[in-house]
Design a protein around this motif. Structure first.
Motif, PDB file in Angstrom:
ATOM      1  N   LYS A 116      -5.014  16.261  10.396  1.00  0.00           N
ATOM      2  CA  LYS A 116      -3.817  16.968   9.876  1.00  0.00           C
ATOM      3  C   LYS A 116      -3.327  16.324   8.577  1.00  0.00           C
ATOM      4  CE  LYS A 116       1.042  17.263  11.186  1.00  0.00           C
ATOM      5  NZ  LYS A 116       1.986  16.916  12.249  1.00  0.00           N
ATOM      6  N   HIS A 117      -3.504  15.007   8.477  1.00  0.00           N
ATOM      7  CA  HIS A 117      -3.024  14.301   7.279  1.00  0.00           C
ATOM      8  C   HIS A 117      -4.141  14.075   6.249  1.00  0.00           C
ATOM      9  CE1 HIS A 117       0.995  13.816   8.768  1.00  0.00           C
ATOM     10  NE2 HIS A 117       0.477  13.562   9.955  1.00  0.00           N
ATOM     11  N   GLY A 118      -5.239  14.752   6.442  1.00  0.00           N
ATOM     12  CA  GLY A 118      -6.341  14.649   5.474  1.00  0.00           C
ATOM     13  C   GLY A 118      -7.134  13.365   5.625  1.00  0.00           C
ATOM     14  N   ILE A 119      -7.074  12.764   6.801  1.00  0.00           N
ATOM     15  CA  ILE A 119      -7.862  11.547   7.037  1.00  0.00           C
ATOM     16  C   ILE A 119      -9.039  11.927   7.927  1.00  0.00           C
ATOM     17  CG2 ILE A 119      -7.854   9.234   8.037  1.00  0.00           C
ATOM     18  CD1 ILE A 119      -4.848   9.102   7.364  1.00  0.00           C
TER      19      ILE A 119
ATOM     20  N   GLY B  84      -5.583   9.836  -0.819  1.00  0.00           N
ATOM     21  CA  GLY B  84      -5.696   8.575  -1.566  1.00  0.00           C
ATOM     22  C   GLY B  84      -4.603   7.571  -1.230  1.00  0.00           C
ATOM     23  N   TYR B  85      -4.789   6.377  -1.757  1.00  0.00           N
ATOM     24  CA  TYR B  85      -3.772   5.325  -1.600  1.00  0.00           C
ATOM     25  C   TYR B  85      -3.880   4.370  -2.775  1.00  0.00           C
ATOM     26  CZ  TYR B  85      -7.910   2.980   0.324  1.00  0.00           C
ATOM     27  OH  TYR B  85      -9.169   2.489   0.488  1.00  0.00           O
ATOM     28  N   ASP B  86      -2.792   3.619  -3.017  1.00  0.00           N
ATOM     29  CA  ASP B  86      -2.791   2.623  -4.097  1.00  0.00           C
ATOM     30  C   ASP B  86      -2.375   1.283  -3.530  1.00  0.00           C
ATOM     31  OD1 ASP B  86      -3.027   4.784  -5.967  1.00  0.00           O
ATOM     32  OD2 ASP B  86      -0.883   5.134  -5.628  1.00  0.00           O
ATOM     33  N   PHE B  87      -2.885   0.241  -4.160  1.00  0.00           N
ATOM     34  CA  PHE B  87      -2.469  -1.115  -3.815  1.00  0.00           C
ATOM     35  C   PHE B  87      -1.573  -1.652  -4.927  1.00  0.00           C
ATOM     36  CE2 PHE B  87      -6.966  -1.891  -1.891  1.00  0.00           C
ATOM     37  CZ  PHE B  87      -6.599  -1.241  -0.724  1.00  0.00           C
ATOM     38  N   SER B  88      -0.621  -2.470  -4.551  1.00  0.00           N
ATOM     39  CA  SER B  88       0.194  -3.160  -5.556  1.00  0.00           C
ATOM     40  C   SER B  88       0.452  -4.599  -5.076  1.00  0.00           C
ATOM     41  CB  SER B  88       1.513  -2.413  -5.730  1.00  0.00           C
ATOM     42  OG  SER B  88       2.417  -3.205  -6.424  1.00  0.00           O
ATOM     43  N   PRO B  89      -0.012  -5.627  -5.793  1.00  0.00           N
ATOM     44  CA  PRO B  89      -0.850  -5.580  -6.975  1.00  0.00           C
ATOM     45  C   PRO B  89      -2.193  -4.894  -6.665  1.00  0.00           C
ATOM     46  CG  PRO B  89      -0.118  -7.854  -6.511  1.00  0.00           C
ATOM     47  CD  PRO B  89       0.283  -7.031  -5.352  1.00  0.00           C
ATOM     48  N   ASP B  90      -2.789  -4.336  -7.709  1.00  0.00           N
ATOM     49  CA  ASP B  90      -4.024  -3.594  -7.490  1.00  0.00           C
ATOM     50  C   ASP B  90      -5.233  -4.532  -7.476  1.00  0.00           C
ATOM     51  OD1 ASP B  90      -6.049  -1.847  -7.274  1.00  0.00           O
ATOM     52  OD2 ASP B  90      -5.736  -0.830  -9.193  1.00  0.00           O
ATOM     53  N   TYR B  91      -5.609  -4.944  -6.286  1.00  0.00           N
ATOM     54  CA  TYR B  91      -6.769  -5.836  -6.133  1.00  0.00           C
ATOM     55  C   TYR B  91      -8.041  -5.046  -5.831  1.00  0.00           C
ATOM     56  CZ  TYR B  91      -3.454  -9.720  -5.732  1.00  0.00           C
ATOM     57  OH  TYR B  91      -2.477 -10.639  -5.968  1.00  0.00           O
ATOM     58  N   SER B  92      -7.979  -3.717  -5.967  1.00  0.00           N
ATOM     59  CA  SER B  92      -9.106  -2.919  -5.488  1.00  0.00           C
ATOM     60  C   SER B  92     -10.434  -3.338  -6.132  1.00  0.00           C
ATOM     61  CB  SER B  92      -8.844  -1.437  -5.670  1.00  0.00           C
ATOM     62  OG  SER B  92      -8.439  -1.190  -6.980  1.00  0.00           O
ATOM     63  N   ARG B  93     -10.381  -3.778  -7.404  1.00  0.00           N
ATOM     64  CA  ARG B  93     -11.657  -4.148  -8.052  1.00  0.00           C
ATOM     65  C   ARG B  93     -12.336  -5.318  -7.371  1.00  0.00           C
ATOM     66  NH1 ARG B  93     -11.407  -3.868 -14.470  1.00  0.00           N
ATOM     67  NH2 ARG B  93     -13.231  -5.149 -14.132  1.00  0.00           N
ATOM     68  N   SER B  94     -11.538  -6.225  -6.815  1.00  0.00           N
ATOM     69  CA  SER B  94     -12.185  -7.378  -6.185  1.00  0.00           C
ATOM     70  C   SER B  94     -12.329  -7.234  -4.677  1.00  0.00           C
ATOM     71  CB  SER B  94     -11.418  -8.660  -6.507  1.00  0.00           C
ATOM     72  OG  SER B  94     -10.116  -8.591  -5.987  1.00  0.00           O
TER      73      SER B  94
ATOM     74  N   ILE C 209       0.867  -1.191   0.000  1.00  0.00           N
ATOM     75  CA  ILE C 209       0.000   0.000   0.000  1.00  0.00           C
ATOM     76  C   ILE C 209       0.897   1.232   0.000  1.00  0.00           C
ATOM     77  CG2 ILE C 209      -1.869   1.209   1.249  1.00  0.00           C
ATOM     78  CD1 ILE C 209      -2.143  -1.495   2.907  1.00  0.00           C
ATOM     79  N   LYS C 210       0.539   2.197  -0.832  1.00  0.00           N
ATOM     80  CA  LYS C 210       1.225   3.489  -0.767  1.00  0.00           C
ATOM     81  C   LYS C 210       0.152   4.523  -0.447  1.00  0.00           C
ATOM     82  CE  LYS C 210       4.809   4.381  -3.660  1.00  0.00           C
ATOM     83  NZ  LYS C 210       5.904   4.526  -2.720  1.00  0.00           N
ATOM     84  N   ALA C 211       0.314   5.213   0.671  1.00  0.00           N
ATOM     85  CA  ALA C 211      -0.720   6.183   1.074  1.00  0.00           C
ATOM     86  C   ALA C 211      -0.121   7.576   1.120  1.00  0.00           C
ATOM     87  CB  ALA C 211      -1.274   5.804   2.437  1.00  0.00           C
TER      88      ALA C 211
ATOM     89  N   PRO D  70     -14.801   6.674  -2.396  1.00  0.00           N
ATOM     90  CA  PRO D  70     -13.397   6.272  -2.570  1.00  0.00           C
ATOM     91  C   PRO D  70     -12.577   6.360  -1.280  1.00  0.00           C
ATOM     92  CG  PRO D  70     -13.737   8.482  -3.416  1.00  0.00           C
ATOM     93  CD  PRO D  70     -15.090   7.985  -2.984  1.00  0.00           C
ATOM     94  N   HIS D  71     -11.535   5.529  -1.236  1.00  0.00           N
ATOM     95  CA  HIS D  71     -10.495   5.622  -0.201  1.00  0.00           C
ATOM     96  C   HIS D  71     -10.989   5.533   1.230  1.00  0.00           C
ATOM     97  CE1 HIS D  71      -8.497   7.772  -3.733  1.00  0.00           C
ATOM     98  NE2 HIS D  71      -8.016   6.549  -3.669  1.00  0.00           N
ATOM     99  N   LEU D  72     -11.992   4.693   1.467  1.00  0.00           N
ATOM    100  CA  LEU D  72     -12.437   4.456   2.848  1.00  0.00           C
ATOM    101  C   LEU D  72     -11.552   3.364   3.461  1.00  0.00           C
ATOM    102  CD1 LEU D  72     -16.350   4.451   2.754  1.00  0.00           C
ATOM    103  CD2 LEU D  72     -14.749   6.358   2.733  1.00  0.00           C
ATOM    104  N   VAL D  73     -11.283   3.496   4.739  1.00  0.00           N
ATOM    105  CA  VAL D  73     -10.436   2.525   5.447  1.00  0.00           C
ATOM    106  C   VAL D  73     -10.936   2.403   6.890  1.00  0.00           C
ATOM    107  CG1 VAL D  73      -8.054   1.880   6.063  1.00  0.00           C
ATOM    108  CG2 VAL D  73      -8.423   3.387   4.127  1.00  0.00           C
ATOM    109  N   HIS D  74     -10.744   1.228   7.462  1.00  0.00           N
ATOM    110  CA  HIS D  74     -11.106   1.030   8.866  1.00  0.00           C
ATOM    111  C   HIS D  74     -10.233   1.897   9.776  1.00  0.00           C
ATOM    112  CE1 HIS D  74     -12.821  -2.597   7.089  1.00  0.00           C
ATOM    113  NE2 HIS D  74     -13.668  -2.535   8.088  1.00  0.00           N
ATOM    114  N   GLY D  75     -10.863   2.381  10.828  1.00  0.00           N
ATOM    115  CA  GLY D  75     -10.154   3.233  11.787  1.00  0.00           C
ATOM    116  C   GLY D  75      -8.894   2.576  12.337  1.00  0.00           C
ATOM    117  N   CYS D  76      -8.967   1.269  12.555  1.00  0.00           N
ATOM    118  CA  CYS D  76      -7.811   0.594  13.161  1.00  0.00           C
ATOM    119  C   CYS D  76      -6.593   0.637  12.235  1.00  0.00           C
ATOM    120  CB  CYS D  76      -8.171  -0.842  13.542  1.00  0.00           C
ATOM    121  SG  CYS D  76      -8.925  -1.769  12.224  1.00  0.00           S
ATOM    122  N   ILE D  77      -6.834   0.530  10.931  1.00  0.00           N
ATOM    123  CA  ILE D  77      -5.709   0.589   9.980  1.00  0.00           C
ATOM    124  C   ILE D  77      -5.225   2.039   9.865  1.00  0.00           C
ATOM    125  CG2 ILE D  77      -5.031   0.242   7.557  1.00  0.00           C
ATOM    126  CD1 ILE D  77      -6.998  -2.137   7.520  1.00  0.00           C
ATOM    127  N   LEU D  78      -6.203   2.946   9.877  1.00  0.00           N
ATOM    128  CA  LEU D  78      -5.837   4.361   9.748  1.00  0.00           C
ATOM    129  C   LEU D  78      -4.973   4.826  10.914  1.00  0.00           C
ATOM    130  CD1 LEU D  78      -9.170   5.783   8.327  1.00  0.00           C
ATOM    131  CD2 LEU D  78      -6.975   5.564   7.145  1.00  0.00           C
TER     132      LEU D  78
END
Ligand SMILES: NC(=O)c1ccc[n+]([C@@H]2O[C@H](COP(=O)([O-])OP(=O)(O)OC[C@H]3O[C@@H](n4cnc5c(N)ncnc54)[C@H](OP(=O)(O)O)[C@@H]3O)[C@@H](O)[C@H]2O)c1
Lengths: 354, 250
Positions: A339-342, A279-289, A57-59, A296-304
Motif C-alpha cells: 500500500k505504501h509502495g514498498i 524513496g528515502y534520504d539520509f541526513s547527513p547523506d552517507y549513501s555513497r559510503s 532518514i526521511k522516507a 536504488p532504495h533497497l532496505v532490509h525487511g526488518c527496517i521496512l
C-alpha cells in the motif's frame, strides 16, 4: 526532546558485519587532508564507541505521507558476533534501545543480529511512548515472496519441490516453514539443536505435513530443490547442492556464496529485502559510503516493517517474541507495505542483479 | 586480594620492567594532576566573581592534593618520578588551556579541563587501579572517583550552556575538540604520533604496559568512551560526535 525537534516516527537499530564497510564509512567522514585510517586502527576503537544515532532518514510512501526516522548504530564489533560475547552485545543493544527512547522514537526495530541477542524477547523494552519490533514478520514475508518470484522465473514448481530451511527453528525459519508447509512438496528442516528440531517436526507431522529433519546439512542437501538460509552462522557449507537449486540467502553475516562448493547451476539471491518506490534520504547523506546495492532504495525487511507501521501510524510491537509469526500476519504486513509502495526488492546477489 | 605487583613492591621484588612502567604511570599521573592544578589556578586569575574565583582555587587545591597523594606513594616506594609539564603533549594541552583562559572563556576552560582531561583521568585511573590493585590501586581508584564528580558537575553546567544557544555552543565545542582532543588522541595512540612525551623515563611506556596487565588500546578505548558519554550527557548529538571522533588522529 525540545519543541523544535521533529518527532521521530521510527528508529532502526543496527550493526555492521564487515570491516570493509566500516572502514569505508569512517574514512568517508574524515577530512580529505587527514589521510585514511587503516582498518587496524579503526578496529582499535570501533567496539569502544557507545551506541548512537548516526543519520536521520526521511522516507516517502506512495500515498504521499512522509516519515522521519533515525539510524542508531550499536557499534558491536563484527568479529564479536559469537555467543561468547553475548553479555557485552546485549548491553550494547539495550543501550541503543535506551537511546532510541531518549530520542523520542515512536517505533523501533531491532535489525538483524540485534534482535537475536535479546532472543526476540522485546516485550519488556516497549513503553507507552516507544514500541519495539524485531521486523521479522515483513522479513519473512519478503523471503517467501522472493522465493515465489524466483521460482516462477526459473520455472520451478513449488508444489513439486522439497524446500530446505537452514535455521528452521529460528523466528524467521519457523515463519517460512509455516508459510511453505501448504505450498511445498516437502519441508526439510535443519538446525543444530536436535530437541528443538524434533519438537517442531513433531508438530508438523501432526498437521500431516511431509517433512524430514536433521542437524546434519549433508543429509538434507541432496533432496533440496529450494533452500532458504536463515541461520546467523559463518560455518554453513553447501556441499553437493542439486543442479539448478534455488537459494535464498537471508542470514547474516553474508558469506554463503563463498561457501558453495558447486557454483554452477546455483541460483542464489539475497532475500528478506524490499524496495521503497517513494524513496528515502539520509541526513547527513552517507549513501555513497554505506549504500552498496545495485538497485536504488533497497532496505532490509526488518527496517521496512518499522517504516510501514510508522506510515500506518500503528505504533505497536508487531513482531515481538520468538515463534509467533503467523502466515496471516505475514500477509497483513506485506499488504500494508505494498500500500505504501514498498515491494519486494529485485532479485540480486553479490555479483549484481539477476 | 593483593595483586602480584603490590606483593612484589612490598617485598622489593619488582622486575626492572615492572618498576619502570609503574614509575612512568605515576610520573604521568602526577604531571597530569599538576597540569590540572595549574589550569585551575590560571582560570582563577581570570574570574571576577569572588565565589567562582574561590571555587576555581578550591579545584586547583583538589588537583594539588591528588598530585601530593601520588607523590607520597611514589616516594614511599622509591619510584623514579619525572615531572615535565612542558613536554610535547602535556605542554600543548596546557598552551591550549591558557589561550582560552586569557580570553576569559570560562566555558572553554571547563570543556578542556573538566570534560576532556577528566574523562581521560577517570578512565585511565580506573583501569590502572584495577590492574595494580592493593594500595596503589586504591589510590588511583579513589582519586578517579573524585574526578568523576568534577565531570558530572561540569556536564550539568555545560548542558545548561548548550540549551542557551545550541549552535554557538556546538561550534565552540567542536573547535576545542579539534584543538585539544587531537593532542590527547595523538598522545594515546598506539605510538606517540608526535614523538616522545618527555615524561616517561626511558622509551615510551606504551610498549611496556603489558608488564602490569594493561594495554594502550584498551586504555585509550575506555577513555574515549567516557569522553563520548560526557558529550552525550552534555547534549551533543550522536551525528555530531561520531564525526568528531572519526576525525581524530589515531
Ligand atoms: N534480510 C533481513 O532483512 C533480515 C532481517 C532480520 C534478520 N535477518 C537474519 O536472519 C537470520 C535469522 O534470524 P532469526 O531472528 O530467525 O534468528 P534466530 O531466531 O536466532 O534463529 C537462528 C536459527 O539458525 C539456527 N542455526 C544457527 N547456526 C546454525 C548452523 N550453523 N547450522 C544450522 N542452523 C543454525 C538456529 O538453531 P540452532 O541454534 O539450534 O542451530 C535457529 O534455528 C539471522 O542471520 C538474521 O541476521 C535478516
Amino acid at each position: 526532546m525540545d519543541g523544535t525537534t521533529p518527532s521521530i516516527d521510527f528508529a532502526a537499530i543496527g550493526h555492521q558485519d564487515s570491516w570493509q564497510n566500516i572502514s569505508a564509512f569512517v574514512n568517508s567522514i574524515r577530512n580529505t587532508g587527514q589521510g585514511k585510517l587503516s582498518c587496524e586502527k579503526i578496529k582499535d576503537i570501533f567496539g569502544f564507541i557507545s551506541p548512537k544515532e548516526i543519520f536521520r532518514i526521511k522516507a516517502r510512501s506512495k500515498t504521499g505521507t512522509e516519515i522521519n526516522g533515525v539510524y542508531i548504530e550499536t557499534f558491536i564489533d563484527p568479529d564479536k558476533l559469537h555467543s561468547q560475547f553475548v553479555r557485552a552485545n546485549i548491553n550494547k543493544v539495550l543501550a541503543a534501545a535506551s537511546r532510541a527512547k531518549r530520542l523520542g522514537s515512536k517505533m523501533v526495530t531491532l535489525g538483524g543480529f540485534t534482535s537475536i541477542v535479546l532472543e526476540g524477547e522485546l516485550e519488556s523494552l516497549s513503553t507507552r511512548e516507544t514500541k519495539f519490533t524485531t521486523g521479522n514478520t515483513l522479513t519473512a514475508a519478503f523471503i517467501v515472496k522472493g522465493i515465489e518470484k524466483a521460482a516462477e522465473r526459473l520455472g520451478i514448481s513449488l508444489h513439486q519441490s522439497d524446500i530446505l530451511i537452514i535455521g528452521a527453528t529460528g523466528d524467521i525459519g519457523m515463519a517460512c516453514a509455516n508459510y511453505m508447509k501448504s505450498r511445498a512438496n516437502k519441508l526439510l528442516l535443519c538446525a543444530r539443536n536436535y530437541q528443538r528440531l524434533e519438537k517442531m517436526a513433531g508438530q508438523l507431522v501432526k498437521e500431516k505435513i511431509k517433512i524430514d529433519f536433521s542437524v546434519r546439512l549433508e543429509d538434507l542437501l541432496p533432496q533440496a530443490k529450494i533452500i532458504i538460509a536463515v541461520a546467523s552462522s559463518m560455518d554453513i557449507k553447501l556441499n553437493h547442492c542439486n543442479k539448478n537449486v534455488l537459494i535464498c540467502d537471508a542470514g547474516y553475516p553474508k558469506n554463503l556464496e563463498n561457501n558453495i562448493i558447486y557454483k554452477k547451476d546455483v541460483h542464489l539471491f539475497h532475500g528478506g529485502m524490499g524496495q521503497v518506490s517513494g524513496g528515502y534520504d539520509f541526513s547527513p547523506d552517507y549513501s555513497r559510503s554505506i549504500y552498496h546495492y545495485e538497485a536504488p532504495h533497497l532496505v532490509h525487511g526488518c527496517i521496512l516493517e518499522a517504516m510501514v507501521l510508522a506510515f500506518e501510524k500503528r505504533f505497536e510491537s508487531f513482531s515481538s517474541s520468538k515463534g509467533n509469526i503467523t502466515t496471516d500476519k505475514m500477509e497483513e504486513i506485506y499488504r500494508l507495505s505494498m500500500k505504501h509502495g514498498i515491494g519486494l526488492a529485485p532479485l540480486y546477489n553479490s555479483k549484481g542483479l539477476w | 586480594m593483593e595483586s602480584v605487583i603490590i606483593q612484589s613492591l612490598k617485598k622489593g621484588e619488582l622486575t626492572m620492567e615492572e618498576f619502570n612502567v609503574i614509575s612512568d604511570i605515576f610520573s604521568q599521573a602526577i604531571t597530569g594532576e599538576l597540569i590540572g592544578m595549574s589550569n585551575f589556578a590560571s582560570l582563577a586569575e581570570t574570574i571576577d566573581d569572588p565565589h567562582e574565583k574561590m571555587e576555581a582555587v578550591e579545584h586547583a587545591n583538589s588537583e594539588r592534593m591528588h598530585a601530593e597523594g601520588f607523590l607520597a606513594y611514589a616516594r614511599k616506594k622509591n619510584l623514579k618520578i619525572n615531572v615535565n609539564m612542558n613536554g610535547e603533549y602535556w605542554g600543548n594541552v596546557r598552551k591550549q588551556f591558557l589561550k582560552y583562559a586569557h580570553n576569559r572563556d570560562f566555558t572553554a576552560c571547563l570543556i578542556i579541563q573538566e570534560v576532556m582531561l577528566e574523562s581521560f583521568a577517570i578512565s585511565m585511573y580506573n583501569d590502572v587501579g584495577h590492574a595494580l590493585g592493593g594500595e596503589a590501586g586504591d589510590l588511583f581508584i579513589s582519586i578517579g572517583n573524585e574526578e568523576k564528580e568534577h565531570l558530572e558537575h561540569s556536564s550539568d553546567l555545560l548542558c545548561a550552556e548548550l540549551k542557551k544557544d545550541p549552535a554557538a555552543f556546538e561550534s565552540k565545542f567542536e573547535e576545542i575538540h579539534f584543538n585539544c582532543m587531537s593532542i590527547l588522541a595523538e598522545f594515546s595512540a598506539t605510538t606517540d604520533l608526535r614523538g616522545h612525551c618527555g615524561v616517561c623515563n626511558g622509551d615510551c611506556m606504551k610498549g611496556s604496559l603489558h608488564h602490569v596487565g594493561l594495554d594502550i588500546v584498551t586504555l585509550r578505548g575506555n577513555a574515549m568512551a567516557i569522553y563520548e558519554e560526557a558529550l552525550d550527557n552534555i547534549g551533543i548529538s550522536g551525528e555530531k560526535s561520531i564525526i568528531w571522533m572519526a576525525r581524530l588522529p589515531a
